[in-house]
Write an enzyme that holds these catalytic residues in place. Structure first.
Site, PDB file in Angstrom:
ATOM      1  N   CYS A   4      -4.595  -9.005   4.804  1.00  0.00           N
ATOM      2  CA  CYS A   4      -4.114  -9.027   3.454  1.00  0.00           C
ATOM      3  C   CYS A   4      -2.450  -8.475   3.375  1.00  0.00           C
ATOM      4  O   CYS A   4      -2.075  -8.127   2.261  1.00  0.00           O
ATOM      5  CB  CYS A   4      -4.967  -8.042   2.619  1.00  0.00           C
ATOM      6  SG  CYS A   4      -5.914  -8.782   1.528  1.00  0.00           S
ATOM      7  N   HIS A   5      -2.079  -8.102   4.867  1.00  0.00           N
ATOM      8  CA  HIS A   5      -0.777  -7.903   4.445  1.00  0.00           C
ATOM      9  C   HIS A   5      -0.273  -6.456   3.813  1.00  0.00           C
ATOM     10  O   HIS A   5       0.753  -6.291   3.487  1.00  0.00           O
ATOM     11  CB  HIS A   5       0.167  -8.915   4.236  1.00  0.00           C
ATOM     12  CG  HIS A   5      -0.092 -10.331   4.647  1.00  0.00           C
ATOM     13  ND1 HIS A   5      -0.460 -10.526   6.134  1.00  0.00           N
ATOM     14  CD2 HIS A   5      -0.558 -11.293   4.047  1.00  0.00           C
ATOM     15  CE1 HIS A   5      -0.857 -11.693   6.305  1.00  0.00           C
ATOM     16  NE2 HIS A   5      -1.168 -12.420   4.998  1.00  0.00           N
ATOM     17  N   CYS A   6      -1.268  -5.560   3.763  1.00  0.00           N
ATOM     18  CA  CYS A   6      -1.082  -4.159   3.294  1.00  0.00           C
ATOM     19  C   CYS A   6      -0.708  -4.306   1.780  1.00  0.00           C
ATOM     20  O   CYS A   6      -0.158  -3.499   1.268  1.00  0.00           O
ATOM     21  CB  CYS A   6      -0.158  -3.377   4.044  1.00  0.00           C
ATOM     22  SG  CYS A   6      -0.443  -3.044   5.655  1.00  0.00           S
ATOM     23  N   ASN A   7      -1.257  -5.346   1.243  1.00  0.00           N
ATOM     24  CA  ASN A   7      -1.028  -5.763  -0.180  1.00  0.00           C
ATOM     25  C   ASN A   7      -2.317  -6.128  -0.829  1.00  0.00           C
ATOM     26  O   ASN A   7      -2.442  -7.384  -1.343  1.00  0.00           O
ATOM     27  CB  ASN A   7       0.182  -6.870  -0.295  1.00  0.00           C
ATOM     28  CG  ASN A   7       0.477  -6.849  -1.779  1.00  0.00           C
ATOM     29  OD1 ASN A   7      -0.048  -6.676  -2.845  1.00  0.00           O
ATOM     30  ND2 ASN A   7       2.000  -7.069  -1.865  1.00  0.00           N
ATOM     31  N   ASN A  15       0.775  -1.398   0.130  1.00  0.00           N
ATOM     32  CA  ASN A  15      -0.020   0.016  -0.073  1.00  0.00           C
ATOM     33  C   ASN A  15       1.021   1.261  -0.003  1.00  0.00           C
ATOM     34  O   ASN A  15       0.433   2.249  -0.540  1.00  0.00           O
ATOM     35  CB  ASN A  15      -0.852  -0.275   1.210  1.00  0.00           C
ATOM     36  CG  ASN A  15      -2.457  -0.516   1.056  1.00  0.00           C
ATOM     37  OD1 ASN A  15      -2.714  -0.344  -0.178  1.00  0.00           O
ATOM     38  ND2 ASN A  15      -2.991  -0.912   2.006  1.00  0.00           N
TER      39      ASN A  15
END
Length: 662
Positions: free
Chosen positions: A417-420, A115
């Site tokens: 979502c692990h910032c992805n 992100n």
């Protein structure tokens, strides 16, 4: 490990992609250095010797730290600036806000990006440039060129008519453009072919099958190396990206809040600084618009650098130097391959797979050495295993449930979502429309809505570091086998309506497969309110019938909980399924008249206005009772995690009376 990571006794740390751990020896060396010296603000030191007014010794130390960072990337100080930042995200923000965007510029990025990279898109669009995501990167069989397959172009129409014009009047000729991709995915650990750096800069790539050679614009490449640097930093002498970001806590744990932005000197022309802070200027006149910036890195590092943290970098690099990145890479690769193979081989009693893995875990070393693989975009796998657990009947175990189970057993891992979002949607098969529908139904980052309409909204992720061991891997595999693998089919269930009943004192029945006695059954019709005890109750949709079927929302639609409204804990609820005419919901609270309403055929309360007035009187503001059956929610109930919560009587006794009876 026993000497330098003794604090890991009793726990298994598997989130090195989030942040690796510092060594106790490393931290001790940092504290010893700080405890043995007096360090003032570097802008206060010396009498003007060296850059930024720092004393000669301090300037030499700072340059030594810059050289250590550049050496990690095999980058020359003659080619690159090493600008210290607050972390990789701060470095990306610097590139985005200083890049010379104009109406002819394009920001292109692979879908698999953090992100913090996607955030650059806002700078580009706000200044009239276009943005486009490359959903796939293939290799053209005709000549081996990379071919970036893109989605539709994004542009914003601003009231001011867009951003600055390009050098040829907005036609795109000479406009600076930026392409961004990660060396290693923070979501799945997939490693990408860094040859794309050189090919993109030389315009040897294709976009949607069309050659890049006729593009008169100048392309720059941004490489997110934050994850790759944990075990395999990119070699910038071979892959000369224009901008590279890194965070040091991901490499050696401490210090946190410190990173670097590496900028090729010949790429500085693509950046334009506007703001200047303390320490970045040779002169600044308050009464007039007159300023001159310092040269080199000093002109970029606004304000006082975190000088105490910078003193700690040496000890972090010393820790890595004792091992070498080559050994760290070999060690973590062996752990990852072993664990991924075991997880991939896990089966339920019916032969169904237990784990759905995301990444390139089947990528063998033989395949990696083949000419085809070496020219492919995905070229390997880092020390990450992203996965979801699938039950024997094919439904997903929510990643939040898995996280809760793992935490109770001493494991530290990452879920979501692990910032992805791009990698997440690609691997999970989520379309943009589905992602927006999930958001409109209430799902946001970091919440507990882990499965919606049968699809996971994220996944679990484990990752290894240099201090990880095979015992760690084996412990996690054993945990999965004990908690997630179905070794026998569930007992046959009656078709139609089913009921759960508590055991009687005289004849407690025990399941032959699961020797537990059910003592009490409680139903909570309204989230965050009191429940009621029952002797027996129907089961519907994988949970108790009408359990957390309703929630209380304010006039903005925000679901209320006891954290925000403590009085909800005083609301007594009861559902009478055997009431004459129709099932009935009963509510009571101290100082309030009792309320009751029959339930309509769709499962909602018939007197919605009446219950809204009752709740408003109780809480002193407009409220409504929201039913989970409302259009667009896509949920069976308002539970945070599973449909059931089992509590042992031993735990109840421990909380209620210190282990005594009653």
């Amino acid at each position: 490990r026993r000497e330098e990571f003794s604090r890991l006794e009793g726990s298994v740390y598997l989130d090195h992609a989030g942040a690796t751990l510092y060594s106790e020896r490393q931290l001790g060396n940092c504290l010893a250095e700080l405890g043995g010296g007096v360090y003032s603000n570097p802008h206060s030191e010396g009498t003007g010797q060296g850059p930024a007014g720092v004393s000669g010794a301090r300037a030499a130390s700072l340059q030594s730290e810059r050289r250590a960072v550049l050496a990690m990337f095999n980058a020359s100080p003659e080619d690159y600036l090493c600008i210290f930042t607050a972390g990789a995200t701060a470095g990306l923000k610097t590139v985005g806000e200083t890049f010379r965007w104009d109406q002819g510029s394009t920001f292109m990025y692979t879908s698999d990006n953090h992100n913090s990279v996607l955030g650059i898109r806002n700078y580009a669009l706000e200044r009239g440039a276009s943005a486009v995501a490359a959903s796939r990167v293939t290799v053209d069989a005709r000549d081996g060129c990379f071919d970036l397959r893109t989605l539709s172009e994004q542009r914003r129409v601003t009231s001011g008519g867009g951003g600055a014009s390009s050098s040829n009047g907005g036609g795109g000729g000479g406009s600076p453009c930026l392409f961004a991709f990660p060396a290693e995915s923070n979501f799945s650990g997939v490693r990408y072919n860094l040859d794309l750096v050189k090919d993109m800069k030389a315009k040897r790539c294709r976009v949607d099958g069309a050659s890049f050679e006729g593009d008169g614009r100048e392309w720059y490449v941004l490489l997110d190396a934050a994850k790759a640097c944990c075990t395999q930093p990119p070699d910038l002498s071979q892959f000369p990206a224009d901008f590279v970001v890194v965070s040091f806590y991901k490499i050696f744990g401490y210090p946190c809040g410190l990173g670097a932005l590496l900028v090729r000197r010949d790429a500085c022309r693509a950046l334009k600084r506007t703001y200047f802070g303390g320490g970045t200027v040779n002169i600044s006149i308050a009464e007039e618009d007159f300023t001159q910036r310092r040269s080199e890195e000093d002109g970029w590092e606004n304000g006082t650098l975190p000088f105490l943290s910078l003193r700690s970098l040496k000890h972090g690099f010393d820790q890595i130097g004792r091992l070498s990145f080559g050994r760290i890479e070999a060690h973590t690769r062996a752990l990852t391959e072993y664990t991924a193979h075991r997880m991939s081989a896990m089966r339920h009693h019916n032969g169904a797979k237990v784990c759905e893995l995301y990444g390139r875990h089947s990528f063998s070393e033989v395949e990696a050495r083949s000419p085809q693989a070496q020219r492919a975009f995905e070229v390997g796998q880092g020390p990450i295993i992203a996965f979801n657990v699938v039950r024997s009947e094919g439904t997903y175990l929510g990643y939040r449930e898995l996280e809760t189970l793992s935490e109770s057993c001493g494991f530290v891992l990452r879920t979501g979502c692990h910032c992805n979002p791009g990698a997440c949607s690609t691997h999970l098969g989520l379309t943009p429309d589905e992602a927006k529908a999930n958001f409109e139904s209430g799902h946001v980052c970091w919440d507990d809505k882990d499965v919606i309409n049968g699809k996971p909204t994220g996944c679990a992720r484990i990752s290894f570091g240099y201090m990880s061991t095979f015992e760690d891997a084996h412990a996690f595999l054993t945990f999965l086998e004990k908690t997630c693998v179905a070794t026998a089919p569930p007992q046959a269930r009656e078709k139609g309506n089913r009921e759960i009943s508590k055991s009687t004192e005289s004849g407690a029945t025990r399941s032959t497969d699961l020797p537990l006695v059910l003592k009490e059954v409680f139903v909570y019709p309204i989230k965050s309110c009191q429940g009621f005890a029952v002797a027996s109750w129907p089961i519907a949709g994988g949970s108790l019938y009408l359990d957390r079927h309703w929630a209380i929302a304010d006039e903005d639609g925000l679901i209320l909980s006891q954290k925000r409204e403590a009085r909800l804990a005083q609301v007594e609820t009861r559902v009478d399924l055997l009431a004459a005419g129709a099932a009935t919901l009963h509510l009571a609270a101290p100082g309030m008249p009792r309320f009751e309403s029959r339930l309509a055929a769709d499962g909602d309360v018939a007197d919605g206005e009446g219950v809204a007035r009752w709740l408003a009187a109780l809480l002193g503001k407009k409220c409504q009772l929201v039913c989970c059956n409302e259009v667009g929610r896509g949920e069976k109930n308002f539970s945070n995690q599973g449909g059931y919560l089992l509590v042992s009587m031993e735990s109840v006794r421990a909380v209620g009376g210190g282990g005594g009876g009653g």
